[in-house]
Write a protein that holds these residues in place. Structure first.
Motif, PDB file in Angstrom:
ATOM      1  N   ILE A 159     -40.385 129.952 -14.232  1.00 44.15           N
ATOM      2  CA  ILE A 159     -41.488 130.781 -14.703  1.00 44.15           C
ATOM      3  C   ILE A 159     -41.025 132.236 -14.673  1.00 44.15           C
ATOM      4  N   GLN A 160     -41.175 132.902 -15.795  1.00 38.38           N
ATOM      5  CA  GLN A 160     -40.709 134.277 -15.956  1.00 38.38           C
ATOM      6  C   GLN A 160     -41.898 135.215 -16.096  1.00 38.38           C
ATOM      7  N   SER A 161     -41.940 136.218 -15.224  1.00 40.50           N
ATOM      8  CA  SER A 161     -42.894 137.308 -15.419  1.00 40.50           C
ATOM      9  C   SER A 161     -42.136 138.464 -16.044  1.00 40.50           C
ATOM     10  N   ARG A 162     -42.752 139.633 -16.083  1.00 44.07           N
ATOM     11  CA  ARG A 162     -42.066 140.772 -16.689  1.00 44.07           C
ATOM     12  C   ARG A 162     -40.957 141.337 -15.816  1.00 44.07           C
ATOM     13  N   SER A 163     -40.899 140.903 -14.542  1.00 43.70           N
ATOM     14  CA  SER A 163     -39.853 141.438 -13.668  1.00 43.70           C
ATOM     15  C   SER A 163     -39.208 140.401 -12.749  1.00 43.70           C
ATOM     16  N   LYS A 164     -39.757 139.193 -12.695  1.00 37.83           N
ATOM     17  CA  LYS A 164     -39.253 138.191 -11.752  1.00 37.83           C
ATOM     18  C   LYS A 164     -39.047 136.842 -12.423  1.00 37.83           C
ATOM     19  N   LEU A 165     -38.249 136.007 -11.767  1.00 38.48           N
ATOM     20  CA  LEU A 165     -38.136 134.594 -12.127  1.00 38.48           C
ATOM     21  C   LEU A 165     -38.534 133.754 -10.921  1.00 38.48           C
ATOM     22  N   PHE A 166     -39.314 132.711 -11.163  1.00 36.97           N
ATOM     23  CA  PHE A 166     -39.691 131.749 -10.132  1.00 36.97           C
ATOM     24  C   PHE A 166     -39.145 130.381 -10.549  1.00 36.97           C
ATOM     25  N   VAL A 167     -38.367 129.778  -9.680  1.00 43.43           N
ATOM     26  CA  VAL A 167     -37.733 128.490  -9.960  1.00 43.43           C
ATOM     27  C   VAL A 167     -38.268 127.478  -8.962  1.00 43.43           C
ATOM     28  N   ILE A 168     -38.773 126.338  -9.463  1.00 47.65           N
ATOM     29  CA  ILE A 168     -39.354 125.335  -8.564  1.00 47.65           C
ATOM     30  C   ILE A 168     -38.831 123.951  -8.923  1.00 47.65           C
ATOM     31  N   TRP A 187     -27.440 135.950 -11.718  1.00 47.96           N
ATOM     32  CA  TRP A 187     -27.606 134.568 -11.273  1.00 47.96           C
ATOM     33  C   TRP A 187     -27.936 133.662 -12.455  1.00 47.96           C
ATOM     34  N   ILE A 188     -27.614 132.386 -12.280  1.00 45.54           N
ATOM     35  CA  ILE A 188     -27.993 131.374 -13.264  1.00 45.54           C
ATOM     36  C   ILE A 188     -28.545 130.156 -12.541  1.00 45.54           C
ATOM     37  N   VAL A 189     -29.601 129.584 -13.098  1.00 45.47           N
ATOM     38  CA  VAL A 189     -30.123 128.289 -12.665  1.00 45.47           C
ATOM     39  C   VAL A 189     -30.121 127.385 -13.893  1.00 45.47           C
ATOM     40  N   ALA A 190     -29.595 126.174 -13.766  1.00 44.46           N
ATOM     41  CA  ALA A 190     -29.501 125.291 -14.934  1.00 44.46           C
ATOM     42  C   ALA A 190     -29.621 123.830 -14.521  1.00 44.46           C
ATOM     43  N   SER A 191     -30.019 123.007 -15.481  1.00 47.03           N
ATOM     44  CA  SER A 191     -30.175 121.573 -15.228  1.00 47.03           C
ATOM     45  C   SER A 191     -28.860 120.898 -14.879  1.00 47.03           C
ATOM     46  N   GLU A 192     -27.755 121.404 -15.425  1.00 47.04           N
ATOM     47  CA  GLU A 192     -26.454 120.786 -15.151  1.00 47.04           C
ATOM     48  C   GLU A 192     -25.388 121.835 -14.893  1.00 47.04           C
ATOM     49  N   LEU A 213     -37.344 129.212  -5.594  1.00 48.24           N
ATOM     50  CA  LEU A 213     -36.476 130.385  -5.533  1.00 48.24           C
ATOM     51  C   LEU A 213     -37.158 131.515  -6.282  1.00 48.24           C
ATOM     52  N   VAL A 214     -37.166 132.698  -5.691  1.00 43.89           N
ATOM     53  CA  VAL A 214     -37.768 133.871  -6.325  1.00 43.89           C
ATOM     54  C   VAL A 214     -36.671 134.907  -6.554  1.00 43.89           C
ATOM     55  N   GLU A 220     -31.197 139.400  -3.120  1.00 50.81           N
ATOM     56  CA  GLU A 220     -30.714 138.030  -3.192  1.00 50.81           C
ATOM     57  C   GLU A 220     -31.908 137.119  -3.494  1.00 50.81           C
ATOM     58  N   PRO A 221     -31.661 135.972  -4.117  1.00 56.13           N
ATOM     59  CA  PRO A 221     -32.779 135.048  -4.361  1.00 56.13           C
ATOM     60  C   PRO A 221     -33.463 134.650  -3.048  1.00 56.13           C
ATOM     61  N   GLU A 222     -34.782 134.715  -3.042  1.00 54.70           N
ATOM     62  CA  GLU A 222     -35.557 134.320  -1.864  1.00 54.70           C
ATOM     63  C   GLU A 222     -35.871 132.832  -1.945  1.00 54.70           C
ATOM     64  N   SER A 223     -35.626 132.115  -0.871  1.00 56.87           N
ATOM     65  CA  SER A 223     -35.896 130.677  -0.822  1.00 56.87           C
ATOM     66  C   SER A 223     -37.159 130.411  -0.021  1.00 56.87           C
ATOM     67  N   ILE A 224     -38.080 129.651  -0.613  1.00 53.99           N
ATOM     68  CA  ILE A 224     -39.318 129.261   0.056  1.00 53.99           C
ATOM     69  C   ILE A 224     -39.441 127.745  -0.070  1.00 53.99           C
ATOM     70  N   GLN A 225     -39.503 127.055   1.065  1.00 57.07           N
ATOM     71  CA  GLN A 225     -39.663 125.605   1.035  1.00 57.07           C
ATOM     72  C   GLN A 225     -41.158 125.287   0.942  1.00 57.07           C
ATOM     73  N   LEU A 226     -41.600 124.904  -0.251  1.00 59.33           N
ATOM     74  CA  LEU A 226     -43.030 124.660  -0.481  1.00 59.33           C
ATOM     75  C   LEU A 226     -43.486 123.316   0.065  1.00 59.33           C
ATOM     76  N   TYR A 227     -42.605 122.305  -0.056  1.00 59.97           N
ATOM     77  CA  TYR A 227     -43.010 120.944   0.309  1.00 59.97           C
ATOM     78  C   TYR A 227     -41.905 120.289   1.130  1.00 59.97           C
ATOM     79  N   ASN A 228     -42.314 119.410   2.008  1.00 59.58           N
ATOM     80  CA  ASN A 228     -41.343 118.582   2.710  1.00 59.58           C
ATOM     81  C   ASN A 228     -40.710 117.628   1.715  1.00 59.58           C
TER      82      ASN A 228
END
Length: 444
Positions: A159-168, A187-192, A213-214, A220-228
């Motif tokens: 999810i992209q806002s005007r200044s951030k990326l959120f990866v879940i 940074w890059i995040v990709a399916s493969e 990841l925010v 640096e990318p911030e890591s938040i563990q949302l779910y077990n």
């Protein structure tokens, strides 16, 4: 899907990464970029190379971008159902890309419609847009977390806002997603991971199941563990979907496919099967056929030549298109296979029509016997976690016994990889998602 953050050529790098992952979907493609506090989106039907050009990147400026290759598992082939999906809402603008399927799509959508929401697409992804927009939270991150409470199924979101990326990544980690660092910055995040090689990025790690990841400026990318996490990665990635040069959740796809071929060969050697050559159904059957040849000692040959300018048949949306593409895509070599006993290795048998055409093609070219082997267990059940096998009626193994399938595809013999051999080939360190083989729908 792909996300680039913190690189001045973000959209161009996203397009190159999408090109590397074209095998994951070619119905449509799209990119959103962020520039001057605005989001810009270009998307259209077709291949990456046809949709994006230099003029595209005059629009898609900025140091962050997200992109998507479409393979329809939900929605239709309308251009409205191409991604990214872009929306304006109370806090500004967002774009979103999604890989996977939400199994509670209609339940959530119908409730939102009753509450007054108006939908523009047939995609489950749009549910998340509405849930974010309707949230009363003051921060986008909190709105996303609240929206995800209503997302049940397989999903990777960027999810992209005007200044951030959120990866879940969902708590089961069903679809793959990896994090890399670009040598040119950002940074890059990709399916493969095959996308990392082409953009000169260094693999950092896989995004963890249940992790967000925010990405924000100068951090640096911030890591938040949302779910077990209850890690259940998709076994079909190793069988068919992923490119062989990718590492999916730390395991090399090429090596695993060779293991599958070796397992098939061991089974045949116990039965005393003899043949003149092993040939793959190109390209996805090649690693398994190489493994079979190494284990059995039967020579590997390219008895079928593939036209690489034709896409993948399994991910075509209609049966008519799949059948036409088989004829355009594969050609036998009569001088090589005439009067020979052949072992044919394919990655899987889904609908059976492609397998039948291949066997008939080889016999018409003079093959004495054609023994068909599937480097996958029997696919008996539809998958609702991001693979387009929507009904049992489409799956030949759900409708026929192995002997009936053998007769239908006109092979002299037929065998499949067993589920136990599949687990041995991938490794038994994880509890893999295999609903296509077992009918176990662990997400409801």
């Amino acid at each position: 899907i792909v996300g680039i953050y913190g690189n001045e050529n973000a959209a161009k790098l996203a397009s190159v990464a999408l090109f590397a992952m074209q095998h994951r979907g070619h119905e449509a493609t799209g990119i959103s970029s962020g520039y001057n506090n605005k989001l810009y989106t270009i998307k259209d039907r077709g291949y990456v190379k046809d949709v994006f050009n230099e003029k595209s990147f005059e629009v898609l400026k900025g140091d962050m971008a997200i992109g998507h290759n479409r393979y329809s598992t939900a929605g239709s082939d309308s251009i409205l159902d191409a991604q990214p999906i872009h929306a304006r809402y109370k806090l500004g603008e967002i774009s979103i890309v999604h890989n996977g399927n939400l199994v509670n799509k209609y339940e959530v959508r119908n409730r939102l419609i009753e509450e007054g929401a108006i939908f523009q697409t047939g995609m489950d992804t749009e549910n998340i847009i509405h849930l974010i927009a309707r949230s009363t939270q003051n921060k986008l991150q909190d709105r996303i977390v609240e929206a995800l409470e209503h997302a049940v199924g397989a999903y990777n979101f960027i999810i992209q806002s005007r200044s951030k990326l959120f990866v879940i990544r969902d708590k089961h980690g069903i679809r793959p997603l990896s994090l890399g660092k670009l040598k040119s910055g950002g940074w890059i995040v990709a399916s493969e991971t095959c996308a990392f090689d082409i953009v000169d990025a260094e693999f950092v790690r896989d995004v963890r199941p249940g992790e967000m990841l925010v990405f924000r400026k100068n951090a640096e990318p911030e890591s938040i563990q949302l779910y077990n996490a209850e890690f259940r990665p998709c076994a079909f990635e190793y069988i068919y979907f992923a490119r062989p040069d990718s590492d999916i959740d730390g395991k090399n796809v090429y090596s695993i496919r060779q293991n599958m071929g070796r397992a098939l060969a061991k089974f045949d050697m116990q039965k005393g099967i003899k043949a003149d050559m092993v040939i793959p159904v190109p390209d996805s059957g090649v690693p398994a056929a190489l493994g079979y040849a190494k284990e059995s000692g039967i020579p590997f040959e390219y008895g079928i030549i593939r036209n690489h300018y034709v896409g993948r048949t399994f991910i075509e949306p209609t049966q008519e298109m799949r059948e036409l593409k088989v004829k355009m895509k594969l050609s036998p070599m009569p001088s090589l296979i005439k009067d020979k006993v052949i072992i044919v290795i394919d990655d899987s048998i889904v609908r059976g029509t492609t397998s039948k055409k291949i066997v008939r093609m080889l016999k018409n070219a003079g093959a004495k016997e054609v023994h068909f082997r599937s480097a996958s267990p029997m696919i008996k059940y539809p998958c609702f976690y991001g693979i387009d096998t929507p009904t049992k009626e489409e799956l030949i193994n759900a409708q026929m016994s192995k002997e009936e399938v053998k007769d239908f595809i006109e092979a002299d013999s037929l065998d499949y990889l067993t589920l136990e051999d599949l687990f041995d080939s991938i490794g038994r360190d994880r509890n893999y998602s295999v609903p296509s083989f077992t009918g176990e729908y662990f997400i409801q």
